[in-house]
Design an enzyme around this catalytic site. Structure first.
Site, PDB file in Angstrom:
ATOM      1  N   VAL A 289       0.879  -1.167   0.000  1.00  0.00           N
ATOM      2  CA  VAL A 289       0.000   0.000   0.000  1.00  0.00           C
ATOM      3  C   VAL A 289       0.916   1.217   0.000  1.00  0.00           C
ATOM      4  O   VAL A 289       1.733   1.385   0.902  1.00  0.00           O
ATOM      5  CB  VAL A 289      -0.929   0.015   1.225  1.00  0.00           C
ATOM      6  CG1 VAL A 289      -1.833   1.242   1.181  1.00  0.00           C
ATOM      7  CG2 VAL A 289      -1.764  -1.257   1.273  1.00  0.00           C
ATOM      8  N   ASN A 493      20.004  -7.481 -14.445  1.00  0.00           N
ATOM      9  CA  ASN A 493      20.516  -8.453 -15.410  1.00  0.00           C
ATOM     10  C   ASN A 493      21.252  -7.783 -16.572  1.00  0.00           C
ATOM     11  O   ASN A 493      22.107  -6.945 -16.372  1.00  0.00           O
ATOM     12  CB  ASN A 493      19.380  -9.348 -15.907  1.00  0.00           C
ATOM     13  CG  ASN A 493      18.683 -10.067 -14.782  1.00  0.00           C
ATOM     14  OD1 ASN A 493      19.286 -10.330 -13.747  1.00  0.00           O
ATOM     15  ND2 ASN A 493      17.406 -10.376 -14.939  1.00  0.00           N
ATOM     16  N   GLY A 544       9.882   1.775   0.978  1.00  0.00           N
ATOM     17  CA  GLY A 544       9.522   2.592   2.128  1.00  0.00           C
ATOM     18  C   GLY A 544      10.603   3.562   2.548  1.00  0.00           C
ATOM     19  O   GLY A 544      11.676   3.651   1.937  1.00  0.00           O
TER      20      GLY A 544
END
Length: 600
Positions: A289, A493, A544
């Site tokens: 969220v 990658n 975050g």
């Protein structure tokens, strides 16, 4: 001797030297350099002379690449690439970069799976280190670090050769295994009746609903980190040699050296809650969220506001003292938020996920949204005006191929058609949600079309899992994606800087928005932020506001914004633009979230 005499003597010596070199057919540029001495004061002579001749010095060239194994933000091995150049006949270390690990964090994995994943990662990093220190070191020596396009082409050709070598080895292995099989091995037709081999993603006996099978998982070539790491290190070296920030260097590469007059900052998608499949509670659908700030806020204001919400959210989740229940969430439907006890609350967890956010468990779709709504109300903010929401659904992790449905809650399943209706209901109830990431599997193209028509004019519908292999998205100048508003690009990658430039150019021309995103195995290297700014990404998805490897990137965002504002080249978006897929024949509709902020 008087000062005037010193000057006259210098002028005389300069004329004699110029006459001598002219008679000996010395290049004209040297004569011009000597003539400039007539205008110099004795104290300026050596410095200005050195500066003048430095213009004619040989351009810096790569002399050495160094690859080594280092640790990423969660303690897993990954690759660092260092670039050394010859500058004015001296070897000098220019820069280094650490590329993020490609593999995902395995939550609640079996010990065998974890051990296999660690071995695969170690083998890949060791091979990448070998490629950099041997093959790539020899191939790129004496090339200019500012020649990004040519170097990326060399890297691409090398990678293709390695892929072909692997195919040849696999082919030889398959032929040997076929020849060594005993003749009595039964064929596929000899299997007992009703016992058919099954393939992951295909309908199996007992499946309730037929769904498109999962596309084969693309194998990651062992050592491919070397390609992406080297390309990014070369870009950083080119920016350092050119004495400009990396974001501006990337912008110049994308615009063919046409310097942008103004630049915009990507809006951050700040993850606040992790409450998906591997967290406690029944809710599986919402992996992340996230908060999205309104366009008129500066990054500094946006991050401060997100931190305020995060602090208030912690108060709601953690008990105020031992034995006392936590503050309750507002339940607007029943009007009895404080009388419902702990049943309304998600289970609080005292740990931070690898995404840098709080892990919590929820039992229904509304709980995390009500939690954020309450946190905002408590500090005087309003969702949908002062802050917006985005949900990373990670639907590809929830599909039950036996049932042909998504498990959105423990024991609660929805078909692809039913889950589209569920999203429509959710957005209508919570209009502050302006982005859904991976709401469906990439194989459910019919449902992608349906959800785009139903919600495209209200929110962004973003594909992340479908865009893990950038190299597969650009071969035919067409993007192999389901219908969507945009995609999340990750630098992992064999991705090269030139690939990102080419792909974002295609996305810009096809009404897709670009989001630069951090992978699970993030490192402390902050180059991703410069890539996002230079490429003109609409959003950046960093996780975050905890964990050093993620906070480092938020700090870099703040530094770039401050620099652009100081140079008066910072431009704010006037509004966020959604696409009305239901009316393709009409011009794109604009959905103005917030007006352009007033400038001083």
């Amino acid at each position: 001797m008087e000062p005037g005499g010193d000057r006259q003597q210098l002028q005389r010596l300069g004329r004699e030297a110029a006459e001598y070199y002219r008679s000996h057919e010395i290049p004209q540029r040297l004569e011009e350099a000597l003539n400039t001495l007539f205008l110099l004061r004795p104290t300026d002579l050596y410095g200005d002379l050195a500066n003048y001749f430095s213009k004619f010095a040989k351009a810096p060239v790569i002399c050495k690449l160094v690859g080594r194994k280092v640790l990423d933000g969660v303690g897993r091995p990954t690759l660092e690439v260092e670039i050394y150049c010859i500058i004015k006949n001296y070897e000098k270390r220019i820069c280094s970069t650490v590329i993020s690990s490609h593999s995902q964090i395995l939550e609640n994995a079996l010990p065998e799976a974890t051990e296999a994943d660690e071995k695969e990662r170690n083998d890949s990093v060791n091979t990448a280190v070998e490629w950099v220190n041997e093959s790539l070191n020899a191939m790129l020596r004496d090339l200019k670090p500012t020649d990004q396009c040519n170097i990326d082409k060399i890297l691409s050709e090398y990678f293709i050769r390695k892929v072909e070598e692997k195919k040849e080895i696999q082919k030889e292995g398959e032929e040997e295994s076929t020849l060594s099989l005993p003749s009595c091995v039964p064929s596929a037709t000899g299997l007992p009746e009703g016992k058919k081999a099954t393939t992951i993603g295909k309908k199996v006996p007992g499946a309730e609903t037929t769904i498109p099978p999962a596309e084969p998982i693309e194998s990651v070539l062992c050592g491919s980190l070397a390609i992406g790491g080297t390309s990014l290190a070369i870009a950083k070296a080119g920016a350092t040699i050119s004495d400009i920030p990396l974001y501006l260097y990337i912008a110049l590469l994308k615009r063919n050296q046409d310097s942008p007059k103004e630049m915009t900052m990507p809006l951050p998608m700040v993850t606040l809650l992790n409450c998906g499949k591997f967290s406690p509670g029944k809710l599986k659908l919402m992996k992340e969220v996230m908060l999205i700030p309104p366009v008129q806020l500066s990054l500094k204001q946006s991050i401060e506001r997100a931190l305020d919400i995060q602090r208030e959210m912690m108060k709601l989740l953690e008990p105020t003292c031992k034995g006392q229940p936590s503050p309750q969430l507002a339940d607007r439907k029943k009007g009895s938020a404080r009388s419902t006890g702990k049943k309304v609350l998600p289970a609080a967890m005292k740990r931070i996920s690898h995404l840098g956010c709080l892990i919590t468990g929820c039992d229904n779709l509304e709980q995390p949204l009500l939690l954020l709504q309450t946190a905002c109300n408590n500090i005087g903010l309003e969702l949908g005006t002062d802050m917006y929401l985005a949900i990373n659904c990670a639907a590809h992790e929830l599909i039950d191929y036996h049932k042909g449905k998504y498990e959105i809650l423990t024991g609660t399943f929805r078909s692809p058609d039913e889950i589209v209706d569920m999203y429509v209901e959710l957005i209508n109830k919570f209009p502050s949600i302006i982005a859904l990431v991976d709401p469906l599997r990439k194989e459910d193209r019919k449902q992608w079309n349906n959800i785009c028509c139903a919600l495209g004019s209200k929110c962004f519908l973003i594909a992340e899992d479908a865009a893990t292999s950038i190299s597969k998205l650009i071969p035919d100048q067409d993007i192999n994606l389901p219908q969507c508003s945009g995609i999340v690009l990750k630098y992992i990658n064999q991705t090269k800087v030139s690939d990102l430039i080419e792909l974002t150019g295609l996305l810009d021309g096809q009404r897709h928005i670009t989001i630069l995103g951090s992978p699970d195995g993030e490192s402390s290297d902050d180059s991703l932020v410069d890539l996002a700014v230079g490429l003109g990404a609409k959003f950046i998805k960093l996780g975050g506001l905890s964990r050093g490897e993620r906070v480092t990137k938020y700090n870099r965002l703040l530094a770039i914004e401050e620099e652009l504002a100081k140079n008066r080249t910072l431009r704010f978006e006037a509004s966020l633009e959604f696409i009305n897929f239901a009316e393709e024949t009409q011009p794109e509709q604009l959905f103005d979230l917030l007006p352009l902020p007033k400038q001083d």
